[in-house]
Scaffold this motif. Structure first.
Motif, PDB file in Angstrom:
ATOM      1  N   ARG A 186       0.747  -1.265   0.043  1.00  0.00           N
ATOM      2  CA  ARG A 186       0.112  -0.016  -0.007  1.00  0.00           C
ATOM      3  C   ARG A 186       0.810   1.282   0.102  1.00  0.00           C
ATOM      4  O   ARG A 186       0.488   2.349  -0.528  1.00  0.00           O
ATOM      5  CB  ARG A 186      -1.209   0.063   1.237  1.00  0.00           C
ATOM      6  CG  ARG A 186      -1.983  -1.137   1.044  1.00  0.00           C
ATOM      7  CD  ARG A 186      -3.159  -1.025   2.116  1.00  0.00           C
ATOM      8  NE  ARG A 186      -3.786   0.243   2.163  1.00  0.00           N
ATOM      9  CZ  ARG A 186      -4.899   0.599   1.590  1.00  0.00           C
ATOM     10  NH1 ARG A 186      -5.305  -0.367   0.589  1.00  0.00           N
ATOM     11  NH2 ARG A 186      -5.662   1.793   1.748  1.00  0.00           N
ATOM     12  N   ALA A 245       1.932   1.529  -3.509  1.00  0.00           N
ATOM     13  CA  ALA A 245       1.087   2.003  -4.249  1.00  0.00           C
ATOM     14  C   ALA A 245       0.449   3.309  -4.022  1.00  0.00           C
ATOM     15  O   ALA A 245      -0.588   3.890  -4.677  1.00  0.00           O
ATOM     16  CB  ALA A 245      -0.371   1.093  -4.089  1.00  0.00           C
ATOM     17  N   THR A 246       1.111   4.136  -3.394  1.00  0.00           N
ATOM     18  CA  THR A 246       0.805   5.589  -3.120  1.00  0.00           C
ATOM     19  C   THR A 246      -0.331   5.684  -2.091  1.00  0.00           C
ATOM     20  O   THR A 246      -0.590   6.755  -1.781  1.00  0.00           O
ATOM     21  CB  THR A 246       0.723   6.637  -4.092  1.00  0.00           C
ATOM     22  OG1 THR A 246      -0.414   6.317  -4.735  1.00  0.00           O
ATOM     23  CG2 THR A 246       1.950   6.355  -5.035  1.00  0.00           C
ATOM     24  N   LEU A 247      -1.021   4.896  -1.409  1.00  0.00           N
ATOM     25  CA  LEU A 247      -2.117   4.695  -0.910  1.00  0.00           C
ATOM     26  C   LEU A 247      -1.756   5.153   0.708  1.00  0.00           C
ATOM     27  O   LEU A 247      -2.615   5.494   1.652  1.00  0.00           O
ATOM     28  CB  LEU A 247      -2.871   3.375  -0.849  1.00  0.00           C
ATOM     29  CG  LEU A 247      -3.579   3.288  -2.256  1.00  0.00           C
ATOM     30  CD1 LEU A 247      -3.946   1.988  -2.229  1.00  0.00           C
ATOM     31  CD2 LEU A 247      -4.421   4.173  -2.364  1.00  0.00           C
ATOM     32  N   LEU A 248      -0.559   4.774   1.166  1.00  0.00           N
ATOM     33  CA  LEU A 248       0.099   4.884   2.549  1.00  0.00           C
ATOM     34  C   LEU A 248       1.140   5.709   2.767  1.00  0.00           C
ATOM     35  O   LEU A 248       1.815   5.509   1.804  1.00  0.00           O
ATOM     36  CB  LEU A 248      -0.204   3.662   3.258  1.00  0.00           C
ATOM     37  CG  LEU A 248      -1.085   2.753   3.771  1.00  0.00           C
ATOM     38  CD1 LEU A 248      -0.545   1.625   4.629  1.00  0.00           C
ATOM     39  CD2 LEU A 248      -1.996   3.700   4.961  1.00  0.00           C
ATOM     40  N   ARG A 249       1.232   6.751   3.565  1.00  0.00           N
ATOM     41  CA  ARG A 249       2.587   7.668   3.767  1.00  0.00           C
ATOM     42  C   ARG A 249       3.500   6.407   4.600  1.00  0.00           C
ATOM     43  O   ARG A 249       3.128   6.115   5.597  1.00  0.00           O
ATOM     44  CB  ARG A 249       2.066   8.820   4.254  1.00  0.00           C
ATOM     45  CG  ARG A 249       1.420   9.893   3.442  1.00  0.00           C
ATOM     46  CD  ARG A 249       0.769  10.864   4.311  1.00  0.00           C
ATOM     47  NE  ARG A 249       0.185  12.066   3.469  1.00  0.00           N
ATOM     48  CZ  ARG A 249       0.828  13.061   3.113  1.00  0.00           C
ATOM     49  NH1 ARG A 249       2.072  13.373   3.651  1.00  0.00           N
ATOM     50  NH2 ARG A 249       0.302  14.132   2.231  1.00  0.00           N
ATOM     51  N   ARG A 265       1.217   7.943  -9.886  1.00  0.00           N
ATOM     52  CA  ARG A 265      -0.132   7.427  -9.978  1.00  0.00           C
ATOM     53  C   ARG A 265      -0.320   7.082 -11.419  1.00  0.00           C
ATOM     54  O   ARG A 265       0.015   8.070 -12.183  1.00  0.00           O
ATOM     55  CB  ARG A 265      -0.861   8.551  -9.417  1.00  0.00           C
ATOM     56  CG  ARG A 265      -1.122   8.246  -8.022  1.00  0.00           C
ATOM     57  CD  ARG A 265      -2.027   9.189  -7.330  1.00  0.00           C
ATOM     58  NE  ARG A 265      -1.748   9.373  -5.946  1.00  0.00           N
ATOM     59  CZ  ARG A 265      -1.678  10.635  -5.096  1.00  0.00           C
ATOM     60  NH1 ARG A 265      -1.807  11.679  -5.980  1.00  0.00           N
ATOM     61  NH2 ARG A 265      -1.219  10.792  -3.888  1.00  0.00           N
ATOM     62  N   GLY A 266      -1.127   6.055 -11.708  1.00  0.00           N
ATOM     63  CA  GLY A 266      -1.344   5.767 -13.200  1.00  0.00           C
ATOM     64  C   GLY A 266      -0.281   5.084 -13.722  1.00  0.00           C
ATOM     65  O   GLY A 266      -0.610   4.392 -14.929  1.00  0.00           O
ATOM     66  N   ILE A 270       1.321   2.541 -11.767  1.00  0.00           N
ATOM     67  CA  ILE A 270       1.164   1.458 -10.726  1.00  0.00           C
ATOM     68  C   ILE A 270       0.096   0.641 -11.005  1.00  0.00           C
ATOM     69  O   ILE A 270      -1.125   1.375 -10.823  1.00  0.00           O
ATOM     70  CB  ILE A 270       1.358   1.996  -9.430  1.00  0.00           C
ATOM     71  CG1 ILE A 270       2.614   2.971  -9.271  1.00  0.00           C
ATOM     72  CG2 ILE A 270       1.520   0.909  -8.488  1.00  0.00           C
ATOM     73  CD1 ILE A 270       2.749   3.593  -8.033  1.00  0.00           C
ATOM     74  N   GLY A 271      -0.067  -0.521 -10.780  1.00  0.00           N
ATOM     75  CA  GLY A 271      -1.431  -1.196 -10.713  1.00  0.00           C
ATOM     76  C   GLY A 271      -1.153  -2.181  -9.519  1.00  0.00           C
ATOM     77  O   GLY A 271      -0.411  -2.694  -9.158  1.00  0.00           O
ATOM     78  N   LEU A 272      -2.529  -2.171  -8.911  1.00  0.00           N
ATOM     79  CA  LEU A 272      -2.532  -2.810  -7.570  1.00  0.00           C
ATOM     80  C   LEU A 272      -3.500  -3.888  -7.440  1.00  0.00           C
ATOM     81  O   LEU A 272      -4.834  -3.743  -7.765  1.00  0.00           O
ATOM     82  CB  LEU A 272      -2.841  -1.973  -6.311  1.00  0.00           C
ATOM     83  CG  LEU A 272      -3.286  -2.616  -5.028  1.00  0.00           C
ATOM     84  CD1 LEU A 272      -1.791  -3.232  -4.324  1.00  0.00           C
ATOM     85  CD2 LEU A 272      -3.518  -1.505  -4.152  1.00  0.00           C
TER      86      LEU A 272
END
Lengths: 223, 229
Positions: free
Chosen positions: B48, B51-55, B76-77, B79-81
């Motif tokens: 995560r 994926a840039t979803l968590l710092r 962003r864009g 990366i696929g998760l």
């Protein structure tokens, strides 16, 4: 606009598929008017009482919509999917606000006639255009605040409580402005005229909170 | 080779509880990093963050040349998760979900049909995802994850819920085959032998710390097994 279109299409498709918000909001409004009809122990109401009953009922119906606004995104991972996309996150706020605004308009298409039939003494028809103007401005203010606060509340465990608790104080100017604007329109014979100052207050509120929400929405979505 | 992922002293905490501590590694373009570790070791948190979803709480993270979280918008864009959640709206069909993501990522609609065929969902593409089996949901999620042909693919136990036939069917997508340069992948796995077979690099996490980090050829399945004891 491509992103806004995609988000809006998704919002409306989900609502059409699940019917989780609008039917509940409309049913709540009509039921509340029925309860007032019997509870107030008087055949009709008018003026400030009528305006207050109507505005507060729509406000609480809107809270039902607020509580559902981000649930699908939170529970089904839609937030993560959106956050990873190379798009301006403000579009999510705009799409949510437009979706909720649309839901409120649909609810009012049901609620206004029901209110006229069950509670209002003067006929609403002669003043309907003015009522629509007031409601559109009030809906916009509500939708802006709800789209902003909903994004915060959905990350909390007590989201059904947190959303309304934060929203209601922020919406007091909308309640006052719309109730005062509707008061003369709901007066016996529809004799009163719409006061422009209340429309200006509602419009200014929409503008200020709209700009503020656009400014703070992106940081709100950050971890 | 250009590094796609560079972590230095990466740490992440939820309140007082540290989930990742001092993770340092580099993954070059086209390499596959397989992350092993027991439940709660920090594997999903690592994905995560990438994926840039968590710092990150501490340390530095560079993904695809961008320092996170400050330059996350650049990555962003790309990366696929594929996480534990399919990131699909259950009441929409697979096709509607893919169209929605395609618009967000500016992907040619023709790619949607190509992927629906590739994951074997073409015939059920217009049914709501809520009517799918778990394996079908996973297949739709794979299609969503690779829809925009990401340079970096993050896969959290990607073969969970898939039967052997479906796994074989999806292998080309999971292996990261693409038209351009090879895709860099980070995969979490609990299967030492299977994971090592597809890894260039192996990372073992235990209690949020790096227990091992080495080229996959230098690591044995027995060493991976030790992480779970």
């Amino acid at each position: 606009m491509r992103v806004l279109g995609a988000l809006l299409r998704k919002e409306l498709r989900l609502e059409l598929r699940t019917l989780e918000s609008v039917p509940g909001m409309a049913l709540f409004s009509v039921t509340t008017f029925v309860v007032f009809h019997f509870g107030l122990n008087r055949p009709n109401i008018e003026g400030d009482l009528a305006a207050g009953v109507f505005v507060v009922t729509i406000l609480f119906a809107g809270m039902l919509g607020l509580n559902r606004l981000y649930v699908a995104d939170q529970e089904e991972g839609g937030f993560d999917g959106f956050l990873m996309a190379p798009v301006d996150r403000t579009w999510l706020f705009v799409a949510k606000a437009i979706a909720l605004f649309t839901y409120l308009v649909v609810v009012e298409i049901v609620a206004v006639p029901a209110f006229g039939l069950l509670l209002l003494q003067p006929s609403i028809l002669p003043v309907l255009p003015s009522v629509i103007v007031v409601l559109l401005l009030a809906n916009l203010g509500f939708a802006i605040i709800a789209a902003l606060i909903g994004a915060i509340a959905v990350h909390t465990r007590a989201r059904d409580l947190i959303g309304p608790l934060i929203c209601l104080p922020l919406l007091i100017p909308v309640v006052i402005g719309s109730a005062r604007a509707l008061e003369p329109l709901f007066t016996q014979g529809g004799a009163g005229t719409l006061e422009t100052k209340w429309l200006l207050i509602l419009g200014l509120y929409d503008l200020v909170f709209g700009l503020l929400s656009v400014a703070v929405f992106d940081p709100l979505l950050e971890d | 080779m250009t590094p796609v992922i560079e972590l230095s002293g990466l740490g992440r905490a939820y309140g007082d509880r540290a989930v990742l501590r001092g993770v340092t590694l580099t993954v070059a373009a086209g390499q596959t990093l397989v992350v092993f570790g027991p439940n709660g070791a920090g594997k999903s948190t690592l994905l995560r963050i990438l994926a840039t979803l968590l710092r990150p709480t501490t340390g530095t993270v560079r993904v695809l040349g961008s320092t996170l979280p400050g330059e996350a918008w650049k990555a962003r864009g790309r990366i696929g998760l594929l996480g534990h959640e399919p990131l699909l709206y259950r009441e929409l069909s697979a096709r509607q979900n893919l169209r929605y993501h395609a618009r967000l990522h500016q992907v040619d609609p023709a790619r949607i049909e190509q992927l629906l065929d590739a994951v074997g969902l073409a015939r059920r593409a217009d049914d709501p995802v809520s009517t799918y089996s778990r394996g079908m949901v996973q297949r739709a999620a794979v299609a969503r994850a690779v829809l925009h042909d990401p340079e970096l693919l993050l896969l959290d136990e990607p073969r969970a819920n898939l039967d052997p036939a479906a796994t074989e069917h999806l292998e080309p997508l999971l292996r990261g085959e693409r038209g351009g340069p090879p895709r860099t992948r980070v995969i979490t796995s609990h299967d030492p032998a299977g994971g090592l077979a597809e890894a260039d690099l192996a990372l073992g996490l235990k209690g949020g710390r790096t227990a091992l980090f080495a080229p996959a050829g230098d690591v044995t399945a027995a060493e991976i097994g030790e992480l779970y004891r």
